[in-house]
Design a protein around this motif. Structure first.
Motif, PDB file in Angstrom:
ATOM      1  N   MET A  66      42.724  47.005  27.515  1.00  0.00           N
ATOM      2  CA  MET A  66      42.451  47.115  28.922  1.00  0.00           C
ATOM      3  C   MET A  66      41.635  45.913  29.393  1.00  0.00           C
ATOM      4  SD  MET A  66      42.635  48.758  31.798  1.00  0.00           S
ATOM      5  CE  MET A  66      43.453  50.168  31.160  1.00  0.00           C
ATOM      6  N   VAL A  67      40.611  45.569  28.644  1.00  0.00           N
ATOM      7  CA  VAL A  67      39.762  44.439  29.025  1.00  0.00           C
ATOM      8  C   VAL A  67      40.568  43.142  28.967  1.00  0.00           C
ATOM      9  CG1 VAL A  67      37.705  43.115  28.423  1.00  0.00           C
ATOM     10  CG2 VAL A  67      37.636  45.597  28.343  1.00  0.00           C
ATOM     11  N   LYS A  68      41.451  43.049  27.979  1.00  0.00           N
ATOM     12  CA  LYS A  68      42.300  41.856  27.865  1.00  0.00           C
ATOM     13  C   LYS A  68      43.183  41.708  29.104  1.00  0.00           C
ATOM     14  CE  LYS A  68      45.825  39.709  25.039  1.00  0.00           C
ATOM     15  NZ  LYS A  68      46.774  39.883  23.939  1.00  0.00           N
ATOM     16  N   LEU A  69      43.771  42.797  29.545  1.00  0.00           N
ATOM     17  CA  LEU A  69      44.599  42.787  30.749  1.00  0.00           C
ATOM     18  C   LEU A  69      43.784  42.351  31.958  1.00  0.00           C
ATOM     19  CD1 LEU A  69      47.389  43.559  31.979  1.00  0.00           C
ATOM     20  CD2 LEU A  69      46.464  45.840  32.312  1.00  0.00           C
ATOM     21  N   LEU A  70      42.569  42.837  32.047  1.00  0.00           N
ATOM     22  CA  LEU A  70      41.682  42.495  33.151  1.00  0.00           C
ATOM     23  C   LEU A  70      41.303  41.014  33.127  1.00  0.00           C
ATOM     24  CD1 LEU A  70      39.974  43.414  35.556  1.00  0.00           C
ATOM     25  CD2 LEU A  70      38.186  44.043  33.948  1.00  0.00           C
ATOM     26  N   THR A  71      40.954  40.497  31.971  1.00  0.00           N
ATOM     27  CA  THR A  71      40.566  39.084  31.888  1.00  0.00           C
ATOM     28  C   THR A  71      41.746  38.170  32.172  1.00  0.00           C
ATOM     29  OG1 THR A  71      40.851  39.112  29.483  1.00  0.00           O
ATOM     30  CG2 THR A  71      38.621  39.426  30.326  1.00  0.00           C
ATOM     31  N   GLU A  92      49.157  49.565  38.559  1.00  0.00           N
ATOM     32  CA  GLU A  92      49.522  48.511  37.611  1.00  0.00           C
ATOM     33  C   GLU A  92      48.929  48.772  36.234  1.00  0.00           C
ATOM     34  OE1 GLU A  92      49.880  44.576  40.397  1.00  0.00           O
ATOM     35  OE2 GLU A  92      47.879  45.393  40.022  1.00  0.00           O
ATOM     36  N   VAL A  93      47.782  49.388  36.207  1.00  0.00           N
ATOM     37  CA  VAL A  93      47.126  49.710  34.945  1.00  0.00           C
ATOM     38  C   VAL A  93      47.716  50.992  34.360  1.00  0.00           C
ATOM     39  CG1 VAL A  93      44.928  50.362  33.882  1.00  0.00           C
ATOM     40  CG2 VAL A  93      44.992  48.550  35.582  1.00  0.00           C
ATOM     41  N   GLY A  94      47.947  51.972  35.206  1.00  0.00           N
ATOM     42  CA  GLY A  94      48.444  53.264  34.749  1.00  0.00           C
ATOM     43  C   GLY A  94      49.866  53.243  34.232  1.00  0.00           C
ATOM     44  N   ARG A  95      50.722  52.462  34.863  1.00  0.00           N
ATOM     45  CA  ARG A  95      52.142  52.437  34.499  1.00  0.00           C
ATOM     46  C   ARG A  95      52.360  52.104  33.022  1.00  0.00           C
ATOM     47  NH1 ARG A  95      53.864  48.748  38.004  1.00  0.00           N
ATOM     48  NH2 ARG A  95      53.541  50.216  39.674  1.00  0.00           N
ATOM     49  N   PRO A  96      51.826  50.977  32.508  1.00  0.00           N
ATOM     50  CA  PRO A  96      52.076  50.675  31.090  1.00  0.00           C
ATOM     51  C   PRO A  96      51.416  51.662  30.125  1.00  0.00           C
ATOM     52  CG  PRO A  96      50.816  48.900  32.142  1.00  0.00           C
ATOM     53  CD  PRO A  96      51.102  49.913  33.178  1.00  0.00           C
ATOM     54  N   LEU A  97      50.362  52.312  30.590  1.00  0.00           N
ATOM     55  CA  LEU A  97      49.668  53.276  29.734  1.00  0.00           C
ATOM     56  C   LEU A  97      50.301  54.661  29.798  1.00  0.00           C
ATOM     57  CD1 LEU A  97      45.975  52.300  30.551  1.00  0.00           C
ATOM     58  CD2 LEU A  97      47.305  51.685  28.529  1.00  0.00           C
ATOM     59  N   GLY A  98      51.191  54.853  30.780  1.00  0.00           N
ATOM     60  CA  GLY A  98      51.840  56.149  30.933  1.00  0.00           C
ATOM     61  C   GLY A  98      50.920  57.204  31.515  1.00  0.00           C
ATOM     62  N   ARG A 106      40.253  53.980  34.602  1.00  0.00           N
ATOM     63  CA  ARG A 106      40.187  53.121  33.411  1.00  0.00           C
ATOM     64  C   ARG A 106      39.921  51.671  33.798  1.00  0.00           C
ATOM     65  NH1 ARG A 106      44.596  55.543  29.152  1.00  0.00           N
ATOM     66  NH2 ARG A 106      43.709  57.626  29.113  1.00  0.00           N
ATOM     67  N   LEU A 107      40.466  51.248  34.918  1.00  0.00           N
ATOM     68  CA  LEU A 107      40.214  49.893  35.401  1.00  0.00           C
ATOM     69  C   LEU A 107      38.744  49.717  35.749  1.00  0.00           C
ATOM     70  CD1 LEU A 107      41.219  47.113  36.290  1.00  0.00           C
ATOM     71  CD2 LEU A 107      41.828  48.129  38.494  1.00  0.00           C
ATOM     72  N   LYS A 108      38.169  50.685  36.452  1.00  0.00           N
ATOM     73  CA  LYS A 108      36.747  50.613  36.800  1.00  0.00           C
ATOM     74  C   LYS A 108      35.879  50.596  35.544  1.00  0.00           C
ATOM     75  CE  LYS A 108      36.887  52.709  41.359  1.00  0.00           C
ATOM     76  NZ  LYS A 108      36.427  53.824  42.202  1.00  0.00           N
ATOM     77  N   SER A 109      36.255  51.385  34.560  1.00  0.00           N
ATOM     78  CA  SER A 109      35.508  51.415  33.304  1.00  0.00           C
ATOM     79  C   SER A 109      35.587  50.063  32.600  1.00  0.00           C
ATOM     80  CB  SER A 109      36.061  52.517  32.402  1.00  0.00           C
ATOM     81  OG  SER A 109      35.422  52.514  31.164  1.00  0.00           O
ATOM     82  N   ALA A 110      36.762  49.455  32.603  1.00  0.00           N
ATOM     83  CA  ALA A 110      36.927  48.145  31.965  1.00  0.00           C
ATOM     84  C   ALA A 110      36.118  47.077  32.692  1.00  0.00           C
ATOM     85  CB  ALA A 110      38.399  47.758  31.931  1.00  0.00           C
ATOM     86  N   VAL A 111      36.070  47.157  34.010  1.00  0.00           N
ATOM     87  CA  VAL A 111      35.288  46.190  34.797  1.00  0.00           C
ATOM     88  C   VAL A 111      33.811  46.324  34.444  1.00  0.00           C
ATOM     89  CG1 VAL A 111      34.485  45.635  37.138  1.00  0.00           C
ATOM     90  CG2 VAL A 111      36.925  45.983  36.700  1.00  0.00           C
TER      91      VAL A 111
END
Length: 61
Positions: A1-6, A19-25, A34-39
């Motif tokens: 997740m962090v890699k995707l964000l960076t 965009e984050v949810g789709r690949p994770l299902g 999950r995006l907020k957590s990664a940020v």
């Protein structure tokens, strides 16, 4: 997740929950959480890395 964000930051893009949810299902809302957590994780990591050069100084009296 962090890699995707960076990678998105490096490309100058902003990610959305879908965009984050789709690949994770997972639903969009979960992707957003999950995006907020990664940020938050990335910000804390960067903050700690910025302090890596500091060390505690003790006085021996």
């Amino acid at each position: 997740m962090v890699k995707l964000l960076t990678e998105a930051e490096a490309a100058g893009e902003k990610l959305a929950g879908a965009e984050v949810g789709r690949p994770l299902g997972v639903p969009t809302r979960t992707g957003l959480r999950r995006l907020k957590s990664a940020v938050q994780h990335l910000e804390e990591h960067r903050r700690q890395a910025g302090r890596a050069h500091l060390c505690s100084v003790s006085t021996n009296a």
